[in-house]
Design an enzyme around this catalytic site. Structure first.
Site, PDB file in Angstrom:
ATOM      1  N   CYS A  55     -42.259  46.129 -24.814  1.00 55.25           N
ATOM      2  CA  CYS A  55     -40.972  46.344 -25.476  1.00 55.25           C
ATOM      3  C   CYS A  55     -39.886  46.838 -24.519  1.00 55.25           C
ATOM      4  CB  CYS A  55     -41.170  47.312 -26.649  1.00 55.25           C
ATOM      5  SG  CYS A  55     -39.764  47.391 -27.800  1.00 55.25           S
ATOM      6  N   GLU A  65     -46.623  45.038 -30.557  1.00 53.53           N
ATOM      7  CA  GLU A  65     -46.654  46.477 -30.286  1.00 53.53           C
ATOM      8  C   GLU A  65     -46.909  47.293 -31.564  1.00 53.53           C
ATOM      9  OE1 GLU A  65     -43.553  49.779 -28.360  1.00 53.53           O
ATOM     10  OE2 GLU A  65     -42.803  47.972 -29.337  1.00 53.53           O
ATOM     11  N   LYS A 112     -48.208  52.067 -22.297  1.00 51.66           N
ATOM     12  CA  LYS A 112     -46.773  52.016 -21.998  1.00 51.66           C
ATOM     13  C   LYS A 112     -46.342  53.271 -21.236  1.00 51.66           C
ATOM     14  CE  LYS A 112     -42.385  51.282 -24.530  1.00 51.66           C
ATOM     15  NZ  LYS A 112     -41.832  51.138 -25.906  1.00 51.66           N
TER      16      LYS A 112
END
Length: 539
Positions: A397, A291, A346
């Site tokens: 994440c 990420e 995300k």
């Protein structure tokens, strides 16, 4: 010495009676705190999954016979003793500049849910099969905790204490909610067995049948499901390489150091490429970067050259700056010939890390708010990226803690799940291991191999049964290369989807309503005049 009337009747001074009154209360608070801490110990990196049901058994015993107010208080103490050590990595992130207030305030807010759980468990405690209703209540309260406060913070769900052991296989049937229910029900059933044995002083009586069944059934069901967990490849396999470039352990000072992350990722990629050329490592079919490994605005010649040198496509974790000036946390497919292409953005962003909720309040505790711009969340599209001849599901994440992203990635056709993550902000504590435990649960929940690709660790390859086949250490530059199966079969959990969670929530609400009705009728019956029934008194 002056003696009260009550003291005179019993022959015990009033002052002495007051001392005796508070000691049991203090002992219960201490026992509850120890129980909450024991529950924390069941979480990664410790392989003590079996401590969780024991902790819930002790918690249920503390709640027996308590008032509603007392049950709320003990639930809150249980929560604080659990969340404060579980989330101590927040203090590593914030450092001395902020102090412990944000970490403790979040722990306080989350502990209120445990307090409410204690209160409602007492409400349903008179219902038949009370351990089941109590477990439903506790697990059901994890649903609103995923919504509020701050857009939800589901860290520390019961299921995340079970990355291995008897209960984990149930994730393939009903996901995290069913695993959580099984753990709590085992504990509450055990508490009912212990309480009954203590009260009757008998080795066995008929009243123990249902508590014993509720204690044994969840683990037995989990063990029975394990043979159905498949791990074999169903649509071939891929050789995947995950690059862990590493980052300095400086917490918030990592802000503005994205160039360092990019340079480290490129350097570790170059070392891996040398191993591939020398025959020390196989050539990967797919390369993964963690990420936000690099900022990206348009093309990036350095990354382009690196991917071309491998001759294999990559998924690059990047902070993408769009033409309209917005920042998006993305996983970008990078082709060795055509460069960047489709990407996943995300959608579940980290509060105060990637966006700032309630800025006016946040401004009171941090000086950085006015200089922090919110990232733009994704819409959930491209949850499964077409790359290397396969469909690769992605969630990033923090999204590991939510049920939706991994479910969406699998529903979109993901044959393999990858989790780019950047935990370098959070120090050498337990945060990365806690997140890896979530990835292991998701592997079993969806019947897919999972590759966790972290900036500073822990990166790992996880088999579809939740087993870690290889992993890295924290704050080390490293690379993992391994062969992972591609799977297409969906689990029962995938087919049921969120209905498991909503069904358990509906049952819990029904149980609470029934508990209140029963208590109201009992109170009316108690208030009835002698010689009349409760119904007659009410009429």
């Amino acid at each position: 010495m002056a003696v009260s009337v009550a003291g005179a009747e019993s022959g015990v001074p009033h002052k002495t009676k007051r001392k005796r009154a508070w000691k049991p209360w203090l002992a219960r608070v201490a026992a509850t705190a120890a129980t909450g801490y024991g529950y924390y110990l069941s979480f990664a990196p410790r392989p003590l999954w079996w401590l969780a049901p024991i902790a819930f058994a002790a918690f249920a015993l503390v709640l027996r016979g308590r008032s509603f107010r007392g049950a709320f208080g003990y639930g809150f103490v249980f929560g604080m003793a659990f969340f404060v050590p579980l989330l101590v990595w927040l203090q590593d992130f914030l450092g001395r500049d902020f102090g412990p207030l944000p970490w403790l305030a979040l722990s306080f807010a989350l502990s209120l849910y445990f307090g409410l759980a204690g209160f409602l468990i007492r409400v349903v405690s008179r219902l038949p099969l009370a351990p089941l209703w109590g477990a439903l209540v506790f697990v059901a309260l994890e649903t609103p905790r995923a919504w509020f406060p701050l857009g939800g913070f589901p860290w520390g769900r019961v299921a995340f204490s079970q990355p291995e052991g008897a209960f984990l296989s149930l994730a393939s049937v009903g996901g995290a909610p069913l695993v959580g229910l099984a753990v709590v029900l085992t504990g509450f059933g055990l508490a009912a067995v212990v309480a009954r044995l203590w009260r009757t002083r008998k080795a066995w009586d008929r009243a123990l049948v249902w508590p014993a069944v509720l204690t044994v059934l969840p683990a037995a069901a989990g063990l029975a499901v394990w043979p159905t967990i498949g791990t074999e490849a169903q649509n071939g396999s891929l050789t995947v390489a995950s690059v862990q470039g590493n980052a300095p352990d400086i917490g918030l000072d990592l802000q503005g150091q994205r160039g360092v992350l990019r340079a480290n990722a490129l350097a570790e990629s170059a070392r891996l490429l040398q191993k591939v050329h020398s025959g020390q490592a196989p050539k990967p079919d797919l390369l993964l970067w963690p990420e936000t490994s690099t900022p990206l605005e348009g093309d990036d010649p350095g990354v382009d050259q690196m991917v071309s040198a491998f001759g294999s496509p990559a998924i690059i974790g990047a902070l993408v700056r769009t033409p309209d000036g917005a920042a998006e946390n993305s996983a970008v497919v990078w082709d060795p010939n055509t460069g960047p292409g489709q990407r996943y953005v995300k959608k579940d962003l980290v509060p105060f890390g990637e966006y700032v909720p309630a800025r006016a309040v946040a401004r009171l505790v941090t000086p950085f708010i006015d200089d922090t711009r919110d990232m733009r969340p994704g819409d959930g599209s491209n949850a499964a990226l077409s790359v290397a001849g396969a469909k690769v599901g992605v969630f990033i994440c923090y999204e590991s803690a939510f049920d939706g992203p991994a479910r969406d990635a699998t529903a979109a056709g993901g044959e393999l799940l990858v989790v780019p993550t950047n935990n370098a902000w959070y120090g050498p504590g337990e945060m990365s291991y806690q997140q890896l435990a979530m990835a292991r649960l998701r592997a079993v929940e969806h019947g897919r191999a999972v590759v966790v690709s972290a900036v500073s660790g822990v990166s790992a390859f996880v088999a579809p049964d939740g087993t870690i086949t290889s992993s890295t250490g924290l704050f080390t530059a490293d690379a993992l290369v391994g062969r992972v199966p591609l799977r297409t079969q969906t689990t029962l959990s995938d087919r049921i989807g969120a209905w498991t969670e909503y069904g358990l929530l509906a049952l819990a609400i029904a149980g609470v309503a029934g508990g209140f009705v029963l208590r109201f009728r009992t109170r009316r019956g108690t208030a009835a005049p002698t010689g009349t029934t409760a119904g007659e008194a009410a009429g």
